[in-house]
Design a protein around this motif. Sequence first.
Motif, PDB file in Angstrom:
ATOM      1  N   LYS A 104       0.750  -1.065  -0.108  1.00 48.22           N
ATOM      2  CA  LYS A 104      -0.047   0.067  -0.072  1.00 48.22           C
ATOM      3  C   LYS A 104       0.922   1.231  -0.005  1.00 48.22           C
ATOM      4  CE  LYS A 104      -0.657   0.682   4.929  1.00 48.22           C
ATOM      5  NZ  LYS A 104      -0.076   2.048   5.032  1.00 48.22           N
ATOM      6  N   ILE A 105       0.419   2.381  -0.547  1.00 49.17           N
ATOM      7  CA  ILE A 105       0.972   3.696  -0.506  1.00 49.17           C
ATOM      8  C   ILE A 105       0.180   4.730   0.112  1.00 49.17           C
ATOM      9  CG2 ILE A 105       2.105   5.367  -2.059  1.00 49.17           C
ATOM     10  CD1 ILE A 105       3.100   3.001  -3.835  1.00 49.17           C
ATOM     11  N   ASP A 106       0.709   5.507   0.861  1.00 48.20           N
ATOM     12  CA  ASP A 106       0.067   6.679   1.547  1.00 48.20           C
ATOM     13  C   ASP A 106       0.669   7.810   0.858  1.00 48.20           C
ATOM     14  OD1 ASP A 106      -1.983   5.558   3.386  1.00 48.20           O
ATOM     15  OD2 ASP A 106      -0.050   4.821   4.545  1.00 48.20           O
ATOM     16  N   VAL A 107      -0.241   8.778   0.443  1.00 49.02           N
ATOM     17  CA  VAL A 107       0.259  10.082  -0.011  1.00 49.02           C
ATOM     18  C   VAL A 107      -0.271  11.431   0.618  1.00 49.02           C
ATOM     19  CG1 VAL A 107       0.534  11.487  -2.222  1.00 49.02           C
ATOM     20  CG2 VAL A 107       0.675   9.007  -2.514  1.00 49.02           C
ATOM     21  N   VAL A 108       0.512  12.109   0.889  1.00 44.02           N
ATOM     22  CA  VAL A 108      -0.156  13.457   1.616  1.00 44.02           C
ATOM     23  C   VAL A 108       0.461  14.467   0.917  1.00 44.02           C
ATOM     24  CG1 VAL A 108       0.100  14.617   3.705  1.00 44.02           C
ATOM     25  CG2 VAL A 108       0.056  12.381   3.730  1.00 44.02           C
ATOM     26  N   LEU A 109      -0.266  15.271   0.296  1.00 41.45           N
ATOM     27  CA  LEU A 109       0.199  16.512  -0.653  1.00 41.45           C
ATOM     28  C   LEU A 109       0.429  17.556   0.177  1.00 41.45           C
ATOM     29  CD1 LEU A 109      -2.594  16.068  -3.516  1.00 41.45           C
ATOM     30  CD2 LEU A 109      -0.211  14.988  -3.335  1.00 41.45           C
TER      31      LEU A 109
END
Length: 150
Positions: free
Chosen positions: A50-55
């Motif tokens: 899984k990959i979490d992305v925070v902009l």
Amino acid sequence: MESDDIGADAVTGCLRTSNNTLSVWQCSLEETDVAEVVLALATPMERIDKIDVVLIHKNDLDEDGCILEATLGNTPVDDLRARHMDIININLTKLCSLARRIATKVRQNSNCYLFTKSKVQDIIVNAVKNNRFDVDSLNEKVRIEIQKKL
């Protein structure tokens, strides 16, 4: 830990630096564009996860004194390489500021995206089907996993 504390693992795992440099990718707020960054992140990996992305907005990085330098990204997807940037000359003060910004966004669920392992697989499979890159450029374990879904 207090509710507004940031765990050390979050900083040392997710904000891992090398030579006082932090790797980041550019994208818009659109989930389809964030998925492009996920494709760039996932394709050089040794396993799919899984990959979490925070902009974080560039203005926020500028405000914290972060210096961005364009560098080609490590991904077999040629058209995504130019989206890569390095935050250079990063120090603990800047890293902590960035960690606080990310923690605030996560707590508020603002500009945060979670891509499950299954979704990451789908993104890679679709890119292979659309001839965005050669499946043989993937790590062997990842390639076998993706070829099963093609």
